[in-house]
Motif scaffolding. Structure first.
Motif, PDB file in Angstrom:
ATOM      1  N   TRP A 251       0.676  -0.969   0.106  1.00 22.37           N
ATOM      2  CA  TRP A 251      -0.181  -0.023  -0.070  1.00 22.37           C
ATOM      3  C   TRP A 251       0.883   1.277  -0.073  1.00 22.37           C
ATOM      4  O   TRP A 251       0.761   2.239  -0.762  1.00 22.37           O
ATOM      5  N   ARG A 252       2.190   1.161   0.651  1.00 25.67           N
ATOM      6  CA  ARG A 252       2.811   2.476   0.809  1.00 25.67           C
ATOM      7  C   ARG A 252       3.433   2.784  -0.734  1.00 25.67           C
ATOM      8  O   ARG A 252       4.007   3.914  -0.839  1.00 25.67           O
ATOM      9  N   VAL A 253       3.352   1.591  -1.587  1.00 28.01           N
ATOM     10  CA  VAL A 253       4.065   1.930  -2.965  1.00 28.01           C
ATOM     11  C   VAL A 253       3.380   3.122  -3.490  1.00 28.01           C
ATOM     12  O   VAL A 253       4.056   4.032  -4.250  1.00 28.01           O
ATOM     13  N   PHE A 254       2.011   3.228  -3.386  1.00 30.66           N
ATOM     14  CA  PHE A 254       1.263   4.459  -4.182  1.00 30.66           C
ATOM     15  C   PHE A 254       0.928   5.726  -3.202  1.00 30.66           C
ATOM     16  O   PHE A 254       0.221   6.182  -3.534  1.00 30.66           O
ATOM     17  N   ARG A 255       1.335   5.352  -1.758  1.00 30.96           N
ATOM     18  CA  ARG A 255       1.185   6.609  -0.895  1.00 30.96           C
ATOM     19  C   ARG A 255       2.406   7.551  -0.807  1.00 30.96           C
ATOM     20  O   ARG A 255       2.263   8.362  -0.120  1.00 30.96           O
ATOM     21  N   VAL A 256       3.603   6.878  -0.988  1.00 30.80           N
ATOM     22  CA  VAL A 256       4.709   7.857  -0.792  1.00 30.80           C
ATOM     23  C   VAL A 256       5.001   8.859  -1.721  1.00 30.80           C
ATOM     24  O   VAL A 256       4.632   8.731  -2.787  1.00 30.80           O
ATOM     25  N   ASP A 257       5.645   9.853  -1.407  1.00 27.75           N
ATOM     26  CA  ASP A 257       6.066  10.934  -2.299  1.00 27.75           C
ATOM     27  C   ASP A 257       7.309  10.658  -3.209  1.00 27.75           C
ATOM     28  O   ASP A 257       7.239  11.487  -4.194  1.00 27.75           O
ATOM     29  N   SER A 258       8.022   9.741  -2.709  1.00 30.57           N
ATOM     30  CA  SER A 258       9.181   9.640  -3.593  1.00 30.57           C
ATOM     31  C   SER A 258       9.024   8.246  -4.453  1.00 30.57           C
ATOM     32  O   SER A 258       8.659   7.284  -3.882  1.00 30.57           O
ATOM     33  N   MET A 259       9.390   8.477  -5.752  1.00 29.62           N
ATOM     34  CA  MET A 259       9.222   7.239  -6.415  1.00 29.62           C
ATOM     35  C   MET A 259      10.350   6.360  -6.209  1.00 29.62           C
ATOM     36  O   MET A 259       9.978   5.017  -6.341  1.00 29.62           O
ATOM     37  N   VAL A 260      11.609   6.695  -5.794  1.00 28.41           N
ATOM     38  CA  VAL A 260      12.630   5.763  -5.223  1.00 28.41           C
ATOM     39  C   VAL A 260      12.103   5.143  -3.784  1.00 28.41           C
ATOM     40  O   VAL A 260      12.182   3.722  -3.910  1.00 28.41           O
ATOM     41  N   ARG A 261      11.593   5.632  -3.096  1.00 32.83           N
ATOM     42  CA  ARG A 261      10.939   5.193  -1.727  1.00 32.83           C
ATOM     43  C   ARG A 261       9.642   4.352  -2.367  1.00 32.83           C
ATOM     44  O   ARG A 261       9.714   3.022  -1.555  1.00 32.83           O
ATOM     45  N   ALA A 262       9.170   4.494  -3.254  1.00 34.22           N
ATOM     46  CA  ALA A 262       7.973   3.379  -3.696  1.00 34.22           C
ATOM     47  C   ALA A 262       8.763   2.213  -4.300  1.00 34.22           C
ATOM     48  O   ALA A 262       8.341   1.093  -3.942  1.00 34.22           O
ATOM     49  N   SER A 263       9.533   2.295  -5.180  1.00 36.46           N
ATOM     50  CA  SER A 263      10.362   1.013  -5.518  1.00 36.46           C
ATOM     51  C   SER A 263      10.782   0.293  -4.499  1.00 36.46           C
ATOM     52  O   SER A 263      10.850  -1.100  -4.254  1.00 36.46           O
ATOM     53  N   PHE A 264      11.436   0.936  -3.275  1.00 37.51           N
ATOM     54  CA  PHE A 264      12.071  -0.044  -2.190  1.00 37.51           C
ATOM     55  C   PHE A 264      10.689  -0.491  -1.231  1.00 37.51           C
ATOM     56  O   PHE A 264      10.988  -1.665  -0.703  1.00 37.51           O
ATOM     57  N   ALA A 265       9.744   0.311  -1.259  1.00 38.02           N
ATOM     58  CA  ALA A 265       8.453  -0.238  -0.435  1.00 38.02           C
ATOM     59  C   ALA A 265       8.129  -1.684  -1.477  1.00 38.02           C
ATOM     60  O   ALA A 265       7.702  -2.487  -0.341  1.00 38.02           O
ATOM     61  N   LEU A 266       8.020  -1.398  -2.558  1.00 35.87           N
ATOM     62  CA  LEU A 266       7.847  -2.653  -3.318  1.00 35.87           C
ATOM     63  C   LEU A 266       8.652  -3.843  -3.131  1.00 35.87           C
ATOM     64  O   LEU A 266       8.305  -4.997  -3.009  1.00 35.87           O
ATOM     65  N   MET A 267       9.883  -3.645  -3.028  1.00 41.13           N
ATOM     66  CA  MET A 267      11.005  -4.479  -2.897  1.00 41.13           C
ATOM     67  C   MET A 267      10.634  -5.185  -1.346  1.00 41.13           C
ATOM     68  O   MET A 267      10.726  -6.582  -0.998  1.00 41.13           O
ATOM     69  N   LEU A 268      10.418  -4.276  -0.342  1.00 44.58           N
ATOM     70  CA  LEU A 268       9.869  -4.798   0.859  1.00 44.58           C
ATOM     71  C   LEU A 268       8.695  -5.822   0.984  1.00 44.58           C
ATOM     72  O   LEU A 268       8.555  -6.918   1.748  1.00 44.58           O
ATOM     73  N   SER A 269       7.731  -5.385  -0.065  1.00 47.04           N
ATOM     74  CA  SER A 269       6.718  -6.207   0.018  1.00 47.04           C
ATOM     75  C   SER A 269       7.080  -7.599  -0.553  1.00 47.04           C
ATOM     76  O   SER A 269       6.643  -8.752  -0.143  1.00 47.04           O
ATOM     77  N   PHE A 270       7.865  -7.684  -1.716  1.00 47.98           N
ATOM     78  CA  PHE A 270       8.204  -8.972  -2.226  1.00 47.98           C
ATOM     79  C   PHE A 270       9.064  -9.642  -1.093  1.00 47.98           C
ATOM     80  O   PHE A 270       9.160 -10.712  -1.411  1.00 47.98           O
ATOM     81  N   ILE A 271       9.951  -9.119  -0.334  1.00 52.24           N
ATOM     82  CA  ILE A 271      10.691  -9.682   0.466  1.00 52.24           C
ATOM     83  C   ILE A 271       9.854 -10.188   1.662  1.00 52.24           C
ATOM     84  O   ILE A 271       9.968 -11.601   2.069  1.00 52.24           O
ATOM     85  N   ALA A 272       8.743  -9.472   2.089  1.00 50.69           N
ATOM     86  CA  ALA A 272       7.561 -10.276   2.913  1.00 50.69           C
ATOM     87  C   ALA A 272       7.148 -11.558   2.225  1.00 50.69           C
ATOM     88  O   ALA A 272       7.026 -12.560   3.064  1.00 50.69           O
ATOM     89  N   THR A 273       6.828 -11.522   0.943  1.00 52.95           N
ATOM     90  CA  THR A 273       6.446 -12.666   0.144  1.00 52.95           C
ATOM     91  C   THR A 273       7.356 -13.658   0.200  1.00 52.95           C
ATOM     92  O   THR A 273       7.126 -15.048   0.569  1.00 52.95           O
ATOM     93  N   ALA A 274       8.679 -13.431  -0.054  1.00 56.21           N
ATOM     94  CA  ALA A 274       9.710 -14.393   0.110  1.00 56.21           C
ATOM     95  C   ALA A 274       9.830 -15.138   1.580  1.00 56.21           C
ATOM     96  O   ALA A 274      10.160 -16.224   1.591  1.00 56.21           O
ATOM     97  N   GLY A 275       9.550 -14.269   2.288  1.00 57.94           N
ATOM     98  CA  GLY A 275       9.784 -14.575   3.653  1.00 57.94           C
ATOM     99  C   GLY A 275       8.622 -15.769   4.240  1.00 57.94           C
ATOM    100  O   GLY A 275       8.722 -16.861   4.545  1.00 57.94           O
ATOM    101  N   ILE A 276       7.289 -15.509   3.422  1.00 52.85           N
ATOM    102  CA  ILE A 276       6.338 -16.354   3.561  1.00 52.85           C
ATOM    103  C   ILE A 276       6.633 -17.708   2.969  1.00 52.85           C
ATOM    104  O   ILE A 276       6.318 -18.673   3.403  1.00 52.85           O
TER     105      ILE A 276
END
Lengths: 307, 101
Positions: free
Chosen positions: A18-43
């Protein structure tokens, strides 16, 4: 315990998604997406899929770094210094997302889900390897060929021009209606103006003075198309052993309507590149004859400094 | 229970990704929405494989296919973004409105 960790990781993955589309910085958005993928990988790791989980982490880390670079390239606000909201059809999008989640969630909750967990101690990675190189090898190879096609397509799509220049150079797109103005980009201006240098065509170096009458500096003057060809190439490719390599310098000089023909003047060998630049000057055009189709050859045969 | 949690999270990720893919104007953010939808699909596949398939290796193969799709989508997507920017100086979807005609 595993369930609790999975719940936490799932919440973290959804929140970062959700933070991917809420943050103001595009770079932060991409890193938020990476964290989301890492959570998937952890599951995945917790659900006894270690290969998939680790591969997801590796792949997504690289992919999101590449994505961050593209963010910096294409975004007007990569640093997030200003509030940013670049959305359209916002309510429709929210509705579609909510409907998708509600529908899928209802399907999950209302379905009779299977219960057949992976047996503990199963060597899932070895099973995957045997599957990939065994019964499902065709699928695996198809994925490889598809990735190859992807590489080719990406290079073709993103390269600046092809071997023969831009594909749509000088083209005129069709009109939006029959006979109407052309769609999209305006056609290029010019083309046919009467000044311009010719192209020094293949300046093949080599031969070193042997077979001197093959050194034909081919001078095509007064082409009628008036292109601005430019220096096409000076390629000292070193055809050392060739018996008579042509030392050809093709000069194309521009359109003049009264000189409609094509003068070929074969100079001697040994055009140094300086000579060829001088050859574009009009006084070098020493054979302006009245017959437009005459070909003058003055094979002087002097040895040049073509070493 | 575990499968339900995982599938609900996957549904949420898919919904968020669909919202992003429909709402974002920038091409790159739109592609992030697509990636998020694929993330949800990957999570659902892992959950089904682990809790519903008894460890059959074809489920992992499907997850690997989804990861290949992610790579393909990103490579071709960025190539298209670069090509569009070269042609039209476009980095938002509104700039290519002539494609509607």
């Amino acid at each position: 315990m595993t369930d609790l960790a999975i719940i936490l990781l799932a919440l973290f993955g959804v929140w970062t998604g959700w933070r991917v589309f809420r943050v103001d910085s595009m770079v932060r958005a991409s890193f938020a997406l990476m964290l989301s993928f890492i959570a998937t990988a952890g599951i995945g790791l917790l659900l006894s899929a270690p290969y998939i989980g680790v591969a997801t982490v590796f792949m997504m880390a690289v992919e999101m770094l590449v994505m961050a670079i593209f963010m910096v390239m294409f975004m007007m606000n990569p640093a997030g210094l200003n509030p940013m909201s670049m959305v359209h059809q916002h309510r429709l999008s929210i509705g579609a997302g909510v409907v998708a989640f509600a529908g899928l969630g209802a399907a999950v909750l209302l379905s009779d889900l299977p219960d057949s967990p992976v047996a503990p101690g199963t060597d899932v990675v070895a099973q995957l390897g045997f599957e990939l190189l065994g019964p499902s090898m065709l699928i695996f190879e198809t994925a490889g060929v598809t990735l190859l096609a992807t590489m080719l397509g990406a290079v073709i799509l993103s390269s600046r021009q092809g071997r023969f220049g831009m594909a749509d150079h000088g083209s005129r797109p069709p009109g939006l209606e029959p006979g109407g103005a052309p769609a999209g980009r305006r056609p290029e201006k010019g083309g046919g103006h009467g000044h311009g240098h010719g192209g020094h065509g293949g300046h093949g170096d080599g031969g070193h003075g042997r077979a001197s009458d093959d050194h034909g500096g081919e001078h095509r003057g007064h082409m009628s198309d008036g292109d601005h060809e430019g220096h096409a190439g000076y390629s000292p490719d070193g055809a050392m052993g060739a018996p008579g390599p042509e030392h050809g310098a093709t000069h194309r000089t521009p359109a003049k309507s009264e000189h409609g023909g094509e003068h070929r003047t074969a100079h001697g060998p040994g055009h140094a590149p300086q000579d060829q630049k001088a050859a574009d000057a009009p006084q070098e055009d020493a054979a302006p004859n009245a017959d437009p189709h005459a070909h003058h050859r003055k094979g002087t045969g002097h040895d040049g400094d073509d070493t | 229970m575990t499968l339900i949690i995982v599938l609900l999270a996957a549904s949420a990720l898919f919904g968020i990704g669909l919202y992003g893919a429909l709402s974002q104007q920038s091409f790159v953010m739109l592609m992030m929405g697509l990636e998020l939808m694929l993330n949800g699909a990957l999570l659902a596949i892992i959950g089904f494989w682990s809790r519903g398939l008894g460890g059959m290796p074809e489920g992992q193969l499907l997850a690997i296919i989804v990861m290949a799709v992610m790579a393909i989508e990103m490579a071709i997507g960025f190539a298209l973004v670069v090509a569009l920017y070269r042609k039209r100086q476009a980095d938002v979807t509104e700039a290519i409105g002539t494609l509607k005609r």
